[in-house]
Design a protein around this motif. Sequence first.
Motif, short mmCIF file in Angstrom:
data_model
loop_
_atom_site.label_atom_id
_atom_site.label_comp_id
_atom_site.label_asym_id
_atom_site.label_seq_id
_atom_site.Cartn_x
_atom_site.Cartn_y
_atom_site.Cartn_z
N ALA A 1 15.87 -15.45 3.15
CA ALA A 1 14.97 -15.67 4.29
C ALA A 1 13.60 -15.09 3.97
CB ALA A 1 15.55 -15.01 5.53
N GLU A 2 12.58 -15.78 4.41
CA GLU A 2 11.22 -15.29 4.20
C GLU A 2 10.90 -14.23 5.24
OE1 GLU A 2 8.08 -18.09 3.76
OE2 GLU A 2 9.42 -19.60 2.93
N PRO A 3 10.04 -13.28 4.86
CA PRO A 3 9.64 -12.27 5.85
C PRO A 3 8.85 -12.94 6.98
CG PRO A 3 8.39 -12.01 3.80
CD PRO A 3 9.43 -13.06 3.56
N ALA A 4 8.98 -12.37 8.17
CA ALA A 4 8.24 -12.91 9.32
C ALA A 4 6.75 -12.79 9.05
CB ALA A 4 8.62 -12.14 10.57
N LYS A 5 6.06 -13.83 9.39
CA LYS A 5 4.61 -13.83 9.19
C LYS A 5 3.92 -13.46 10.49
CE LYS A 5 4.29 -16.98 5.36
NZ LYS A 5 4.59 -18.31 4.99
N GLY A 6 2.96 -12.57 10.37
CA GLY A 6 2.15 -12.20 11.53
C GLY A 6 1.05 -13.22 11.73
N PRO A 7 0.14 -12.93 12.66
CA PRO A 7 -0.97 -13.85 12.88
C PRO A 7 -1.86 -13.91 11.64
CG PRO A 7 -1.05 -11.96 14.40
CD PRO A 7 0.14 -11.80 13.53
N PRO A 8 -2.59 -15.01 11.45
CA PRO A 8 -3.47 -15.12 10.29
C PRO A 8 -4.55 -14.03 10.29
CG PRO A 8 -3.85 -16.93 11.84
CD PRO A 8 -2.66 -16.17 12.32
N ALA A 9 -5.05 -13.71 9.11
CA ALA A 9 -6.03 -12.64 8.95
C ALA A 9 -7.30 -12.89 9.75
CB ALA A 9 -6.36 -12.45 7.47
N ASN A 10 -7.60 -14.17 10.03
CA ASN A 10 -8.82 -14.46 10.77
C ASN A 10 -8.58 -14.54 12.28
OD1 ASN A 10 -7.39 -16.83 10.83
ND2 ASN A 10 -9.12 -18.16 10.27
N ALA A 11 -7.38 -14.21 12.73
CA ALA A 11 -7.07 -14.23 14.16
C ALA A 11 -7.85 -13.11 14.86
CB ALA A 11 -5.57 -14.04 14.38
N LYS A 12 -7.99 -13.25 16.18
CA LYS A 12 -8.65 -12.20 16.97
C LYS A 12 -7.90 -10.89 16.78
CE LYS A 12 -9.71 -15.42 20.64
NZ LYS A 12 -9.22 -15.82 21.93
N LEU A 13 -8.63 -9.79 16.86
CA LEU A 13 -8.01 -8.47 16.75
C LEU A 13 -6.89 -8.32 17.78
CD1 LEU A 13 -7.84 -5.65 15.54
CD2 LEU A 13 -9.72 -4.96 17.05
N PHE A 14 -7.08 -8.84 18.97
CA PHE A 14 -6.06 -8.80 20.03
C PHE A 14 -4.72 -9.33 19.52
CE2 PHE A 14 -3.89 -11.03 23.53
CZ PHE A 14 -3.73 -9.99 24.44
N ASP A 15 -4.77 -10.49 18.84
CA ASP A 15 -3.54 -11.11 18.34
C ASP A 15 -2.98 -10.34 17.15
OD1 ASP A 15 -3.50 -13.21 20.25
OD2 ASP A 15 -5.05 -14.24 19.09
N ARG A 16 -3.87 -9.85 16.28
CA ARG A 16 -3.40 -9.08 15.13
C ARG A 16 -2.77 -7.76 15.54
NH1 ARG A 16 -8.05 -7.96 12.05
NH2 ARG A 16 -9.38 -9.00 13.53
N LEU A 17 -3.17 -7.22 16.68
CA LEU A 17 -2.55 -5.98 17.18
C LEU A 17 -1.20 -6.24 17.83
CD1 LEU A 17 -5.66 -4.22 18.78
CD2 LEU A 17 -4.43 -3.52 16.72
N GLY A 18 -0.91 -7.50 18.17
CA GLY A 18 0.37 -7.83 18.79
C GLY A 18 0.27 -8.24 20.24
N GLY A 19 -0.96 -8.48 20.72
CA GLY A 19 -1.13 -8.95 22.09
C GLY A 19 -0.99 -7.86 23.13
N LYS A 20 -0.92 -8.29 24.37
CA LYS A 20 -0.91 -7.34 25.49
C LYS A 20 0.29 -6.38 25.47
CE LYS A 20 -2.43 -7.08 30.22
NZ LYS A 20 -2.80 -7.83 31.41
N PRO A 21 1.50 -6.83 25.15
CA PRO A 21 2.62 -5.87 25.12
C PRO A 21 2.38 -4.73 24.13
CG PRO A 21 3.45 -8.12 25.10
CD PRO A 21 1.96 -8.21 24.91
#
Length: 128
Positions: free
Chosen positions: A1-21
């Motif tokens: 299985a491939e490792p889970a991919k996070g948001p792309p590097a160019n995503a907003k900081l909000f999304d790269r931090l993991g969103g509101k939760p």
Amino acid sequence: AEPAKGPPANAKLFDRLGGKPAIEAVVDDFLARVSQDERINAPFAGSHVPRLRTRLVELICAGTGGGCTYSGRDMKTVHTGMGVTSAQFDALAGHLVATLDKFKVPEKEKGELLAIIGPMKKDIVEDP
């Protein structure tokens, strides 16, 4: 299985931090640290903690591109008369870094978040 991919590097900081939760979890851990630190908890002793939590979540969410609206007063108005010192601000920043490290926030994102918060120091600190 491939490792889970996070948001792309160019995503907003909000999304790269993991969103509101994720931001809520960071704020909760940060407030717990501050409440236990006698060097810095005095200015906040009269604060309404649930409201403070809400405003911090809004502030970080808005500042990181999450589309939230910060509904609080500006930093200078909020902190006038609290007597927050430079040392206290730096201690708060240290607690934020410790919280971000606990949640394994990468250096790039940690730096971006601190760059958003750092400039607020001039409106928060009232060194004599």
